[in-house]
Design an enzyme around this catalytic site. Structure first.
Site, mmCIF file in Angstrom:
data_model
loop_
_atom_site.group_PDB
_atom_site.id
_atom_site.type_symbol
_atom_site.label_atom_id
_atom_site.label_comp_id
_atom_site.label_asym_id
_atom_site.label_seq_id
_atom_site.Cartn_x
_atom_site.Cartn_y
_atom_site.Cartn_z
ATOM 1 N N GLU A 2 14.002 -21.016 30.823
ATOM 2 C CA GLU A 2 15.353 -20.527 31.141
ATOM 3 C C GLU A 2 16.416 -21.565 30.730
ATOM 4 O O GLU A 2 16.223 -22.765 30.952
ATOM 5 C CB GLU A 2 15.440 -20.319 32.662
ATOM 6 C CG GLU A 2 16.786 -19.880 33.168
ATOM 7 C CD GLU A 2 16.895 -19.933 34.703
ATOM 8 O OE1 GLU A 2 16.285 -20.815 35.342
ATOM 9 O OE2 GLU A 2 17.607 -19.085 35.260
ATOM 10 N N LYS B 74 19.365 -11.646 33.541
ATOM 11 C CA LYS B 74 18.772 -11.997 34.846
ATOM 12 C C LYS B 74 19.453 -11.207 35.968
ATOM 13 O O LYS B 74 20.688 -11.173 36.060
ATOM 14 C CB LYS B 74 18.939 -13.495 35.065
ATOM 15 C CG LYS B 74 18.296 -14.050 36.315
ATOM 16 C CD LYS B 74 18.512 -15.570 36.348
ATOM 17 C CE LYS B 74 17.877 -16.241 37.541
ATOM 18 N NZ LYS B 74 18.161 -17.693 37.559
ATOM 19 N N CYS C 14 13.193 -16.924 36.420
ATOM 20 C CA CYS C 14 13.302 -17.956 37.465
ATOM 21 C C CYS C 14 13.429 -17.373 38.878
ATOM 22 O O CYS C 14 12.461 -16.869 39.424
ATOM 23 C CB CYS C 14 14.450 -18.915 37.113
ATOM 24 S SG CYS C 14 14.273 -20.523 37.914
#
Ligand SMILES: NC(=O)CCC(=O)C(=O)O
Length: 264
Positions: free
Chosen positions: A40, A111, A146
């Site tokens: 990421e 995300k 994440c």
């Protein structure tokens, strides 16, 4: 299927351009792998909040161009980790890019769960809304990033959409390394899927990174785990094990959906 996870170090002493060149060279070195994964926000560092605005790129910006070329030079499927994307309206997103072995964009994933509660990414970036899967010749990838790892319902959504290999680029801090390993294994066991979780090494914005990228099979066994520093973690796995595991231990079929809340 061979996957290589590039656990690149994100340290403050290195410029974004230098790290971009280094990442591209590392991708080219993985020629022969089927799938290569970067972490990421590896251009800026996931905790370098002040850099997000400064280094944000349009979707088809310098990282896109460099990674598209690296994927085609190496002839690999490339999950190029995520970039700070600035959309045409000026909103920032934490956006993952996946390229085909010809260097074409196969998918972009914004995300969904932003980290930071009332600061950092959570206030600086917009949230994605869409689940994203990518069909490869031997498996279907489900994309997450994440902090998303803490939200099992997102992964169930990916499984329902056909995902068999869950790919999680991250910039996970050393402070919560135990959670990283535990959650990667939990997602693999509950979703009966491979989990390829690629984090960063190094220290940026005063936050030491966990490293310890990890590959887990659908039974929850750790197939490979990196150390703390920069390294490339390469693993061979049989994607068909997802089908056999789900056939032989068909727990996903026993899901009960739409439960009633408690009656008061
Ligand atoms: N960049 C992130 O999403 C960090 C997530 C994290 O530190 C955690 O979930 O813990």
């Amino acid at each position: 299927m061979r996957a290589s996870l590039i656990q690149i170090a994100v340290n403050e002493g290195e410029s974004v351009e230098s790290r971009r060149r280094r990442a591209a060279a590392l991708v080219r070195e993985q020629a022969g792998a089927d799938l290569v994964v970067l972490p990421e926000l590896w251009t800026t560092g996931a905790f370098a909040f002040e850099e997000f605005g400064r280094e944000a790129e349009p979707l088809e910006g310098p990282t896109y161009e460099t990674m598209a070329k690296a994927a085609s030079d190496a002839g690999v499927w490339l999950h190029a980790g995520s970039i700070p994307e600035r959309d045409p309206e000026g909103t920032l997103y934490n956006t993952s890019l996946v390229f085909t072995p010809s260097g074409d964009l196969a998918a972009a994933y914004r995300k969904i769960h932003r980290f930071g509660f009332d600061k950092g990414e959570a206030v600086l970036m917009g949230a994605g809304r869409d689940l994203v899967t990518v069909r490869l010749p031997d498996t279907t990838l489900g994309l997450a990033t994440c902090y998303d790892l803490r939200f099992p319902e997102l992964f169930r959504g990916l499984v329902d959409a056909g995902a068999q290999t869950l790919v999680v680029p991250a910039g996970w801090p050393e402070r919560r390394r135990a959670h990283w390993t535990l959650l990667a294994r939990a997602r693999a066991v509950e979703d009966q899927a491979f989990v390829l979780a690629c984090s960063t090494a190094g220290t940026h914005a005063g936050v030491p990174q966990a490293g310890h990228s990890i590959v887990v099979d659908p039974w929850g066994e750790v197939l490979a785990e990196a150390g703390h520093d920069e390294e490339v973690l390469t693993v061979d796995f049989d994607p068909a094990e997802v089908v056999t595991t789900r056939d032989q231990f068909p727990a996903l079929k026993d899901r009960v959906l739409g439960l009633e809340p408690p009656r008061r």
